[in-house]
Enzyme design. Structure first.
Site, PDB file in Angstrom:
ATOM      1  N   HIS A  53       1.778   7.193   9.410  1.00 31.71           N
ATOM      2  CA  HIS A  53       1.777   6.864  10.838  1.00 31.71           C
ATOM      3  C   HIS A  53       2.485   7.972  11.622  1.00 31.71           C
ATOM      4  O   HIS A  53       3.288   8.725  11.051  1.00 31.71           O
ATOM      5  CB  HIS A  53       2.534   5.551  11.089  1.00 31.71           C
ATOM      6  CG  HIS A  53       1.881   4.340  10.538  1.00 31.71           C
ATOM      7  ND1 HIS A  53       2.522   3.459   9.687  1.00 31.71           N
ATOM      8  CD2 HIS A  53       0.639   3.829  10.725  1.00 31.71           C
ATOM      9  CE1 HIS A  53       1.710   2.464   9.379  1.00 31.71           C
ATOM     10  NE2 HIS A  53       0.558   2.668   9.988  1.00 31.71           N
ATOM     11  N   CYS A  80       9.902   0.531  11.063  1.00 29.05           N
ATOM     12  CA  CYS A  80       8.818  -0.360  10.618  1.00 29.05           C
ATOM     13  C   CYS A  80       9.253  -1.814  10.498  1.00 29.05           C
ATOM     14  O   CYS A  80       8.426  -2.725  10.571  1.00 29.05           O
ATOM     15  CB  CYS A  80       8.298   0.049   9.236  1.00 29.05           C
ATOM     16  SG  CYS A  80       7.812   1.745   9.026  1.00 29.05           S
ATOM     17  N   ASP A 120       2.558  -6.156   2.576  1.00 27.77           N
ATOM     18  CA  ASP A 120       3.128  -5.245   3.572  1.00 27.77           C
ATOM     19  C   ASP A 120       3.643  -5.960   4.819  1.00 27.77           C
ATOM     20  O   ASP A 120       4.021  -5.305   5.795  1.00 27.77           O
ATOM     21  CB  ASP A 120       2.068  -4.219   3.988  1.00 27.77           C
ATOM     22  CG  ASP A 120       1.742  -3.241   2.870  1.00 27.77           C
ATOM     23  OD1 ASP A 120       2.639  -2.481   2.480  1.00 27.77           O
ATOM     24  OD2 ASP A 120       0.592  -3.249   2.389  1.00 27.77           O
ATOM     25  N   ARG A 131      -5.043   5.345  10.043  1.00 30.19           N
ATOM     26  CA  ARG A 131      -4.973   3.921  10.325  1.00 30.19           C
ATOM     27  C   ARG A 131      -5.354   3.563  11.773  1.00 30.19           C
ATOM     28  O   ARG A 131      -5.610   2.401  12.079  1.00 30.19           O
ATOM     29  CB  ARG A 131      -3.560   3.409  10.034  1.00 30.19           C
ATOM     30  CG  ARG A 131      -3.141   3.531   8.561  1.00 30.19           C
ATOM     31  CD  ARG A 131      -3.834   2.512   7.688  1.00 30.19           C
ATOM     32  NE  ARG A 131      -3.356   2.563   6.313  1.00 30.19           N
ATOM     33  CZ  ARG A 131      -2.289   1.900   5.858  1.00 30.19           C
ATOM     34  NH1 ARG A 131      -1.586   1.143   6.681  1.00 30.19           N
ATOM     35  NH2 ARG A 131      -1.938   1.999   4.599  1.00 30.19           N
ATOM     36  N   LEU A 140       0.825  -1.208   0.000  1.00 30.19           N
ATOM     37  CA  LEU A 140       0.000   0.000   0.000  1.00 30.19           C
ATOM     38  C   LEU A 140       0.859   1.257   0.000  1.00 30.19           C
ATOM     39  O   LEU A 140       1.911   1.305   0.643  1.00 30.19           O
ATOM     40  CB  LEU A 140      -0.900   0.010   1.236  1.00 30.19           C
ATOM     41  CG  LEU A 140      -1.883  -1.150   1.387  1.00 30.19           C
ATOM     42  CD1 LEU A 140      -2.564  -1.084   2.752  1.00 30.19           C
ATOM     43  CD2 LEU A 140      -2.923  -1.110   0.270  1.00 30.19           C
TER      44      LEU A 140
END
Length: 258
Positions: free
Chosen positions: A163, A248, A62, A133, A19
């Site tokens: 984020h 991440c 992801d 999100r 995404l």
């Protein structure tokens, strides 16, 4: 003694389908991404971290961004319920891995959504991004799980980034760092330091003043070195094309019970 384990997950062969929300899609070299991921994991190990590889999620493009699947405070894990529905299958294997490591496991339930990339822990303060999100119900459930353990939860509105940790992370002395065009409410942080590059806002604390960070932020690395820290750059260009950053790609587990 604090634990030094890092949960990781290898990239899916479908990584290029991941995404993108706030940037234009660019071609992703999946072979290069795998090499970069391997170097990232090796860098963690070289600096004293034991990497724990969770089960691959090859059907989840992801899945390599494993941080989004969970929030861990002390030895309590809150399994996320991603705001992106396509990412929800990523959490099951992470839950199993953390249970095997001795974490106490909790879950975010519908209608709550929460992604770990929205959560920045600075000491006992947990900043949580409220945006695309992560919703209000997700923030409320995070409070319910972690405030009884002594955490102070601070909600931070975000709209310019995927984020919260796409905009800010923190140095070892608890100074929050961020790239000014993307930090909407810097006053929420007691100490805030602007950095000159977007990817310079993302650091992983390796210990001993060493900062794992993207090779794409040399000016920020110079700034951190001037402050007495040791930048440890890694090339994560293929993950940056999917709004990914150094935080991440792992879940750092510092407070597991022996």
């Amino acid at each position: 003694m604090p634990s030094r384990k890092a949960l990781i997950r290898r990239p899916s062969p479908r990584l290029a389908e991941g995404l993108v929300t706030h940037i234009e899609r660019m071609p992703v070299d999946t072979a290069l991404a795998l090499e970069q991921w391997q170097t990232y994991a090796e860098t963690l190990r070289e600096h004293g971290w034991e990497t724990v590889e969770t089960e691959p999620a090859d059907d989840c493009p992801d899945g390599v961004f494993v941080e989004d699947t969970v929030v861990v405070f002390r030895n309590v894990a809150l399994i996320a319920r991603p705001g992106a529905e396509s990412r929800r299958p990523e959490t099951a294997a992470v839950e199993e891995s953390l249970a095997r490591l001795g974490c106490s496991v909790n879950w975010v339930w519908e209608p709550g959504t929460l992604e770990g990339g929205d959560v920045l822990k600075v000491g006992d303060t947990i900043y949580v991004g409220r945006g695309g999100r992560t919703n209000a119900a997700g923030v409320a459930q995070l409070r319910q799980v972690f405030e009884p353990l002594g955490a102070r939860v601070v909600a931070v509105p975000i709209s310019k980034v995927l984020h919260l940790k796409s905009a800010v992370t923190a140095l070892p002395d608890a100074t929050v760092i961020g790239y000014p065009p993307l930090v909407e409410t810097p006053s929420v942080f007691p100490r805030h330091l602007p950095v000159p590059e977007e990817s310079g806002a993302h650091v992983v604390l390796l210990g001993g003043g060493r900062l794992l960070m993207a090779a794409s932020a040399p000016k920020s690395a110079e700034l951190f070195a001037d402050l007495g820290y040791e930048p440890v750059p890694v090339d994560i260009s293929e993950f940056e094309k999917l709004e990914g950053c150094v935080t991440c790609l792992s879940v750092r587990l510092r407070d597991l019970h022996a």
